[in-house]
Scaffold this active site. Structure first.
Site, short mmCIF file in Angstrom:
data_model
loop_
_atom_site.label_atom_id
_atom_site.label_comp_id
_atom_site.label_asym_id
_atom_site.label_seq_id
_atom_site.Cartn_x
_atom_site.Cartn_y
_atom_site.Cartn_z
N HIS A 1 44.82 66.83 2.90
CA HIS A 1 43.89 67.81 2.66
C HIS A 1 43.44 68.35 3.87
CE1 HIS A 1 41.43 64.08 2.75
NE2 HIS A 1 40.50 64.80 3.70
N PHE A 2 43.36 69.51 3.88
CA PHE A 2 42.64 70.53 5.14
C PHE A 2 41.27 70.96 4.68
CE2 PHE A 2 46.44 71.27 7.64
CZ PHE A 2 47.45 71.24 6.96
N HIS B 1 39.12 58.92 10.35
CA HIS B 1 38.22 59.66 9.43
C HIS B 1 38.63 60.16 8.09
CE1 HIS B 1 35.11 59.30 12.67
NE2 HIS B 1 36.06 59.92 13.26
N GLN B 2 39.69 59.63 7.65
CA GLN B 2 40.31 60.00 6.33
C GLN B 2 39.39 59.28 5.29
OE1 GLN B 2 44.43 59.78 5.49
NE2 GLN B 2 44.24 61.22 3.87
N ASN C 1 42.31 65.11 8.34
CA ASN C 1 42.20 63.62 8.99
C ASN C 1 43.42 62.87 8.32
OD1 ASN C 1 39.71 64.23 10.17
ND2 ASN C 1 38.48 63.93 8.42
N ASP D 1 34.18 71.64 -1.09
CA ASP D 1 33.81 70.24 -0.84
C ASP D 1 32.47 70.09 -1.38
OD1 ASP D 1 34.73 68.27 1.75
OD2 ASP D 1 33.04 67.88 0.51
P1 5GP Z 1 38.10 63.12 4.47
O1 5GP Z 1 37.17 62.46 5.42
O2 5GP Z 1 39.16 62.37 3.72
O3 5GP Z 1 39.00 64.26 5.49
O4 5GP Z 1 37.26 64.08 3.69
C1 5GP Z 1 37.42 63.86 2.46
C2 5GP Z 1 36.33 64.96 1.63
O5 5GP Z 1 36.41 65.10 0.35
C3 5GP Z 1 34.89 64.98 1.94
O6 5GP Z 1 34.45 66.05 2.75
C4 5GP Z 1 34.03 64.69 0.73
O7 5GP Z 1 32.90 65.38 0.57
C5 5GP Z 1 35.20 65.34 -0.25
N1 5GP Z 1 35.23 64.73 -1.43
C6 5GP Z 1 35.18 63.39 -1.90
N2 5GP Z 1 34.99 63.19 -3.13
C7 5GP Z 1 35.12 64.68 -3.74
C8 5GP Z 1 35.05 65.20 -5.09
O8 5GP Z 1 34.96 64.37 -6.22
N3 5GP Z 1 34.87 66.45 -5.32
C9 5GP Z 1 34.88 67.21 -4.26
N4 5GP Z 1 35.04 68.78 -4.44
N5 5GP Z 1 35.12 66.97 -2.93
C10 5GP Z 1 35.13 65.69 -2.80
#
Ligand code: 5GP
Length: 138
Positions: free
Chosen positions: A99-100, A92-93, A86, A30
């Site tokens: 994704h996990f 919070h998505q 999420n 992440d």
């Molecule tokens: P969500 O809130 O959708 O469950 O989490 C999305 C996750 O994706 C976040 O923890 C964020 O830091 C990560 N993320 C967003 N953009 C990128 C990216 O360009 N590269 C990587 N490696 N992680 C990302």
């Protein structure tokens, strides 16, 4: 499904720090870790939420998740960790591709923080379980 940052990572258009890859699954660090070793595991199939995922992709994720958790534990030296998944912005998505999160919990401050306000299962339980059971077997 529209393009997301994760579909661009899968396509190789955006770099990532790859941890694991097979035909159905990609895993990478992440970009904004809640703790060192915070790892994402995603299906290559472009599904927005978990309930939209095919059984084939779901099985592939389920098969490899424990293995990646073991790697995160071993490398971070952190025995405690959370899995977070999420679905939709209200939950919070932020990236609308399934994704996990595997999030090590090294101490009180780092890792996943949770607000957990439990209710009490009441008289609705039997009907609720019946309705869910019927929906699951459909
Ligand atoms: P969500 O809130 O959708 O469950 O989490 C999305 C996750 O994706 C976040 O923890 C964020 O830091 C990560 N993320 C967003 N953009 C990128 C990216 O360009 N590269 C990587 N490696 N992680 C990302």
């Amino acid at each position: 499904m529209s393009e997301t940052i994760f579909s661009r990572i899968i396509a190789g258009q955006i770099p990532c720090h790859r941890v694991y890859e097979d035909v159905h699954v990609l895993s990478f660090l992440d970009i904004s870790p809640l703790a060192p070793g915070h790892t994402l595991v995603i299906p290559k199939e472009p599904a927005r939420t978990l309930d939209e995922l095919s059984e084939e992709s779901a099985a592939a994720l389920g098969r490899v998740l424990p293995r990646i958790c073991r790697a995160v534990k071993q490398v971070t030296g952190c025995a405690a960790y959370n899995l977070l998944q999420n679905n939709e912005a209200a939950a919070h998505q932020a990236v609308f591709h399934v994704h996990f999160h595997i999030i090590p919990k090294p101490d009180e401050v780092r890792g996943l923080g949770l607000r957990w306000n439990p209710g009490k299962l009441g008289n609705e339980a039997a009907e609720l379980a019946r309705a869910l059971s019927e929906a699951v077997s459909r």
